[in-house]
Design an enzyme around this catalytic site. Structure first.
Site, PDB file in Angstrom:
ATOM      1  N   SER A   1       0.782  -1.067  -0.058  1.00 18.17           N
ATOM      2  CA  SER A   1      -0.108   0.122   0.116  1.00 18.17           C
ATOM      3  C   SER A   1       0.765   1.352   0.085  1.00 18.17           C
ATOM      4  CB  SER A   1      -0.878  -0.020   1.094  1.00 18.17           C
ATOM      5  OG  SER A   1       0.079   0.058   2.326  1.00 18.17           O
TER       6      SER A   1
ATOM      7  N   ASP B   1      -0.954  -1.278  -4.204  1.00 21.49           N
ATOM      8  CA  ASP B   1      -2.247  -1.538  -3.750  1.00 21.49           C
ATOM      9  C   ASP B   1      -3.042  -0.225  -3.315  1.00 21.49           C
ATOM     10  OD1 ASP B   1      -4.632  -3.180  -2.883  1.00 21.49           O
ATOM     11  OD2 ASP B   1      -3.835  -3.485  -0.921  1.00 21.49           O
ATOM     12  N   HIS B   2      -4.127  -0.174  -3.845  1.00 21.58           N
ATOM     13  CA  HIS B   2      -4.931   1.171  -3.622  1.00 21.58           C
ATOM     14  C   HIS B   2      -4.242   2.493  -3.770  1.00 21.58           C
ATOM     15  CE1 HIS B   2      -8.489  -0.590  -1.943  1.00 21.58           C
ATOM     16  NE2 HIS B   2      -7.595  -1.470  -1.401  1.00 21.58           N
TER      17      HIS B   2
ATOM     18  N   ASP C   1      -7.220   3.467  -7.482  1.00 14.50           N
ATOM     19  CA  ASP C   1      -8.393   3.522  -6.901  1.00 14.50           C
ATOM     20  C   ASP C   1      -9.237   4.788  -6.799  1.00 14.50           C
ATOM     21  OD1 ASP C   1     -10.743   2.844  -5.472  1.00 14.50           O
ATOM     22  OD2 ASP C   1      -9.360   2.337  -3.413  1.00 14.50           O
TER      23      ASP C   1
ATOM     24  N   GLY D   1      -9.706  -5.030   6.573  1.00 19.26           N
ATOM     25  CA  GLY D   1      -9.358  -5.162   8.274  1.00 19.26           C
ATOM     26  C   GLY D   1      -9.661  -6.444   8.851  1.00 19.26           C
TER      27      GLY D   1
ATOM     28  N   GLY E   1      -9.964  -7.224   0.489  1.00 16.27           N
ATOM     29  CA  GLY E   1     -10.550  -7.548   1.661  1.00 16.27           C
ATOM     30  C   GLY E   1     -10.812  -8.789   1.933  1.00 16.27           C
TER      31      GLY E   1
ATOM     32  N   ASN F   1      -7.059 -10.574  -2.503  1.00 18.29           N
ATOM     33  CA  ASN F   1      -6.125  -9.912  -1.571  1.00 18.29           C
ATOM     34  C   ASN F   1      -6.190 -10.357  -0.189  1.00 18.29           C
ATOM     35  OD1 ASN F   1      -5.846  -8.411  -4.007  1.00 18.29           O
ATOM     36  ND2 ASN F   1      -5.884  -6.346  -3.312  1.00 18.29           N
ATOM     37  N   ILE F   2      -5.053 -10.585   0.088  1.00 17.56           N
ATOM     38  CA  ILE F   2      -5.045 -11.056   1.654  1.00 17.56           C
ATOM     39  C   ILE F   2      -3.799 -10.243   2.492  1.00 17.56           C
ATOM     40  CG2 ILE F   2      -4.564 -12.855   3.061  1.00 17.56           C
ATOM     41  CD1 ILE F   2      -5.544 -14.789   1.020  1.00 17.56           C
TER      42      ILE F   2
END
Length: 334
Positions: free
Chosen positions: A56, A94-95, A116, A191, A235, A277-278
């Site tokens: 991220s 990511d994002h 994103d 989360g 998520g 995604n993990i």
């Protein structure tokens, strides 16, 4: 300008194509530390799986962009040292929240980026995504975009409510942006607290929360609109209760942490969903091992003493996901 090919990385195009036709999903594991990276590479090599190592914006700031570029190159060389002659490793943003961030990552050797724009009005999301795609494709970097909003918290990404992706928008969005894959919202969440207790039911035997099912009807509609197009689920940590219980047993406080049931992820992986995604599961596995180690060895203070079992626990979790949930084991290109 650092080209990802010079680092030994690959983009997502071919691995996604094989995953869609093969009915499995590529693991996309977030990492922040060397131990997480080592565990990801070890698991991918042992299972002969392609893998996406993703960071991220916050993780990139934490690790440092220059160090990260060398970590990615090191990951490829490490995989070869472990016996994998032709590893398939993607370094993915990511994002990404701006064109400037995506451009900087591309210029620093990322082989894939996500822009994103899901919180923006529809036309603004299209314009921003297309701008990133136009730049990235000059360097054969693949781009993931997002339609729909996921609830929850992940680093800088915060949303109170989720909004399912509208199937009627996906053809127009994918065509006008030229994106290579599309992250959708069908009920997953960021989360370790993916659902509020009032959204769930409780198992009468265990008292554990049982989350609501994913909206597979929405996924099916999107697949009809975009047959064969790579779909991404964000998520998607399962928040393993054994790790949560270990954390709580040794001084942690994670009441009612709940994730996506693995059987639902298995079902998704057999569809056009080719990237899952993990992130939270890795954090939980690492924290559980460290808390347990400190409780059992209060005299230890050498970081290697507690980070080694943490790395082993993450590796075990990654292998489980690859083999038993995503089905990407043995899927390296021949």
């Amino acid at each position: 300008m650092v080209n990802y090919k010079d680092l030994g990385l690959v983009n997502t195009r071919e691995m996604f194509k094989r995953a869609v036709t093969g009915g499995y999903a590529i693991p996309a594991f977030n990492f922040n530390t060397m131990e997480q990276m080592q565990a990801i590479v070890q698991a991918a090599v042992e299972t002969k799986s392609p893998v996406i190592m993703q960071v991220s914006k916050g993780a990139r700031n934490y690790a440092n962009a220059t160090i990260l570029r060398y970590m990615a190159e090191g990951a490829v060389q490490y995989a070869k040292e472990l016996g994998c002659e032709h590893p398939e490793i993607v370094l993915h943003l990511d994002h990404g929240d701006s064109f400037e961030l995506c451009k900087d990552c591309i210029d620093m050797g990322f082989s894939s980026v996500m822009i994103d724009g899901s919180s923006l009005p529809y036309e603004e999301n299209i314009a921003l995504t297309k701008k990133v795609v136009d730049y990235a494709h000059q360097y054969d970097v693949t781009v993931e975009a997002e339609l729909g909003v996921l609830a929850g918290v992940e680093d800088e990404v915060v949303a109170e409510e989720s909004h399912y992706t509208k199937p009627e928008e996906v053809i127009d969005f994918a065509t006008r942006t030229g994106c290579d894959s599309l992250a959708i919202s069908i009920g997953t969440s960021h989360g370790a607290y993916k659902f509020k207790p009032e959204q769930c039911t409780r198992d009468p035997k265990t008292g554990k929360l049982v989350p609501p099912p994913l909206a597979f009807d929405v996924l099916a509609e999107i697949e009809k609109k975009l047959p064969g197009f790579p779909i991404v689920l964000h998520g998607s940590s399962s928040v393993p209760q054994d790790e949560v219980d270990t954390i709580n047993k040794f001084g942690g406080n994670l009441p009612d942490a709940v994730g996506i049931p693995e059987e639902q992820l298995r079902q998704a992986a057999k569809s056009a969903v080719c990237k899952i995604n993990i992130d939270s599961d890795s954090r939980l596995a690492m924290t559980a091992a460290i808390r347990k180690h400190f409780a059992e060895h209060p005299d230890h203070f050498d970081p290697r003493q507690y980070l080694k079992p943490a790395r082993e626990n993450m590796k075990k979790m990654y292998i489980h996901k690859i083999v038993n949930v995503l089905g990407s084991d043995g899927k390296l290109a021949q």
